[in-house]
Design a protein around this motif. Structure first.
Motif, PDB file in Angstrom:
ATOM      1  N   GLY A   3       7.181  33.682 122.252  1.00 52.89           N
ATOM      2  CA  GLY A   3       8.185  33.199 123.418  1.00 52.89           C
ATOM      3  C   GLY A   3       9.051  34.246 123.761  1.00 52.89           C
ATOM      4  O   GLY A   3       9.409  35.176 123.092  1.00 52.89           O
ATOM      5  N   ALA A   4       9.658  33.928 125.063  1.00 51.00           N
ATOM      6  CA  ALA A   4      10.588  34.942 125.624  1.00 51.00           C
ATOM      7  C   ALA A   4      12.065  34.754 124.650  1.00 51.00           C
ATOM      8  O   ALA A   4      12.437  34.106 123.987  1.00 51.00           O
ATOM      9  CB  ALA A   4      10.996  34.466 127.100  1.00 51.00           C
ATOM     10  N   LEU A   5      12.498  36.145 124.837  1.00 53.69           N
ATOM     11  CA  LEU A   5      13.882  36.375 124.353  1.00 53.69           C
ATOM     12  C   LEU A   5      14.621  35.345 125.045  1.00 53.69           C
ATOM     13  O   LEU A   5      14.923  35.262 126.205  1.00 53.69           O
ATOM     14  CB  LEU A   5      14.078  37.792 124.582  1.00 53.69           C
ATOM     15  N   PRO A   6      15.712  35.034 124.368  1.00 54.31           N
ATOM     16  CA  PRO A   6      16.962  34.174 125.047  1.00 54.31           C
ATOM     17  C   PRO A   6      17.950  35.282 125.767  1.00 54.31           C
ATOM     18  O   PRO A   6      18.911  35.691 125.097  1.00 54.31           O
ATOM     19  CB  PRO A   6      17.647  33.490 123.812  1.00 54.31           C
ATOM     20  N   ARG A 147      10.776  44.002 116.384  1.00 57.48           N
ATOM     21  CA  ARG A 147      11.185  43.036 115.678  1.00 57.48           C
ATOM     22  C   ARG A 147      11.414  41.708 116.431  1.00 57.48           C
ATOM     23  O   ARG A 147      10.327  40.867 115.829  1.00 57.48           O
ATOM     24  CB  ARG A 147      12.467  43.220 114.891  1.00 57.48           C
ATOM     25  N   ALA A 148      11.917  41.374 117.527  1.00 61.78           N
ATOM     26  CA  ALA A 148      12.278  40.361 117.820  1.00 61.78           C
ATOM     27  C   ALA A 148      10.927  39.765 118.761  1.00 61.78           C
ATOM     28  O   ALA A 148      10.570  38.655 118.561  1.00 61.78           O
ATOM     29  CB  ALA A 148      13.256  40.275 118.799  1.00 61.78           C
ATOM     30  N   VAL A 149      10.034  40.625 119.247  1.00 61.52           N
ATOM     31  CA  VAL A 149       8.750  40.204 119.998  1.00 61.52           C
ATOM     32  C   VAL A 149       7.588  40.452 119.145  1.00 61.52           C
ATOM     33  O   VAL A 149       6.892  39.568 119.175  1.00 61.52           O
ATOM     34  CB  VAL A 149       8.931  40.967 121.356  1.00 61.52           C
ATOM     35  N   CYS A 208      13.782  35.681 116.708  1.00 65.08           N
ATOM     36  CA  CYS A 208      13.324  36.647 116.311  1.00 65.08           C
ATOM     37  C   CYS A 208      11.754  36.448 115.450  1.00 65.08           C
ATOM     38  O   CYS A 208      11.835  35.807 114.546  1.00 65.08           O
ATOM     39  CB  CYS A 208      14.271  37.629 115.357  1.00 65.08           C
ATOM     40  N   ALA A 209      10.929  37.163 116.058  1.00 61.16           N
ATOM     41  CA  ALA A 209       9.422  37.002 115.521  1.00 61.16           C
ATOM     42  C   ALA A 209       9.378  37.556 114.154  1.00 61.16           C
ATOM     43  O   ALA A 209       8.757  37.228 113.158  1.00 61.16           O
ATOM     44  CB  ALA A 209       8.326  37.669 116.172  1.00 61.16           C
ATOM     45  N   TRP A 210      10.364  38.770 113.916  1.00 59.17           N
ATOM     46  CA  TRP A 210      10.049  39.429 112.479  1.00 59.17           C
ATOM     47  C   TRP A 210      10.932  38.227 111.496  1.00 59.17           C
ATOM     48  O   TRP A 210      10.375  38.264 110.485  1.00 59.17           O
ATOM     49  CB  TRP A 210      10.820  40.688 112.726  1.00 59.17           C
ATOM     50  N   ARG A 211      11.929  38.063 111.876  1.00 55.40           N
ATOM     51  CA  ARG A 211      12.431  36.927 111.164  1.00 55.40           C
ATOM     52  C   ARG A 211      11.858  35.708 110.857  1.00 55.40           C
ATOM     53  O   ARG A 211      11.744  35.359 109.538  1.00 55.40           O
ATOM     54  CB  ARG A 211      13.936  36.548 111.753  1.00 55.40           C
TER      55      ARG A 211
END
Length: 290
Positions: A3-6, A147-149, A208-211
């Motif tokens: 999903g898109a970043l906030p 990380r996040a994406v 965050c996709a990594w988290r």
DNA sequence: GTCCCGTCTC
DNA sequence: GAGACTGGAC
């Protein structure tokens, strides 16, 4: 695709948490922005912050730096590191005077044509000073996106593809895109750091996709291990240049010898400094360029 | 000792 | 794509 970043959370965090750095002051002009971005290419923000005002007071415009003696430019550069940047910055000042009517160009391709200005620096100037919409991608941004994406712990080697990836997630409005770019860099510098990320204070942790994946270990390519600095040609070059900055006369080979006793490596260092234009050999002496 | 991390060169 | 290039923080 995750999903898109906030982006609103990210922009709000930046407005509340950004460091108060000199080059973020509204009165910083295009030249000041360019000089600070060149210095920031390899040097920690805290060190640049204590040097930038002195530099811009001495040479407030490209024309001032273009006319300066090169040995004074190298002395003022001091211990910021990678002194070839100082030579290229003066070359860039001269190019701005000669090709651009003394004004720092706004066009990314014109900026890229300046010596020492690459993908990051050209877009940093176009975005942070001129307010245009471009992806500004440094190592912090690449790590945050990785990380996040993408759910990867590290970004791997830089690729041209990174520019398009970041461009795709920026808001359409240039001013909003600019805030997101600076916020991604600041997040990578302060929160989403390489070694000890502070996810508990991260404004985009929930997305965050990594988290979400449980912080999987990075399996991809890594940058090669950096070779030792102690005893390196780099250290020898730095030692010679530091000695020359400290005096206003040429130093003889005999005066330089005790500073770096290994003859072969000292000679190689002086030779490569001369090839870079950082020193001039004259008779049996070595000096900074005029 | 390890990590930092943009540009240029080859 | 890989390696050179500084000085300082950790």
């Amino acid at each position: 695709m995750p999903g898109a970043l906030p982006l609103n959370e990210l922009a709000g965090w930046y407005r509340a948490s950004a460091r108060d750095l000199p080059w973020r002051r509204p009165e910083f002009d295009a030249w000041g922005t360019l000089v600070s971005e060149i210095m920031l290419q390899q040097t920690q923000a805290a060190r640049v912050a204590v040097e930038i005002d002195r530099w811009l007071t001495r040479w407030p415009t490209p024309a001032d730096l273009a006319d300066a003696p090169t040995h004074e430019v190298l002395r003022q550069w001091g211990t910021l590191g990678y002194p070839r940047r100082a030579l290229r910055l003066q070359d860039t000042a001269r190019a701005i005077v000669e090709r651009h009517g003394r004004e720092v160009p706004r066009d990314v391709d014109a900026l890229l044509a300046l010596p020492g200005v690459g993908d990051y620096t050209a877009r940093a100037v176009a975005v942070f000073h001129y307010g245009d919409r471009h992806p500004v991608v440094d190592t912090n941004v690449r790590r945050v996106i990785a990380r996040a994406v993408h759910g990867q712990g590290e970004a791997g080697p830089a690729k041209r593809r990174d520019l398009a990836d970041v461009e795709a997630l920026l808001p359409a409005e240039p001013a909003e895109a600019s805030v997101i770019s600076i916020a991604l860099m600041e997040l990578g510098a302060l929160v989403c750091t390489a070694r000890a990320p502070r996810c508990e204070v991260c404004p985009i942790a929930a997305a965050c996709a990594w988290r979400a994946a449980g912080y999987p270990a990075y399996e991809g390519k890594r940058a090669p291990r950096q070779s030792r600095f102690a005893g390196s040609d780099r250290q020898a070059r730095g030692t010679v240049l530091r000695a020359l900055r400290g005096v206003d006369v040429p130093l003889t080979e005999a005066e330089l010898a005790p500073l770096w006793p290994e003859d072969e490596q000292r000679e190689r260092a002086i030779g490569s400094l001369a090839a870079d234009g950082l020193v001039v050999r004259e008779g049996g002496s070595v000096r900074l360029p005029h």
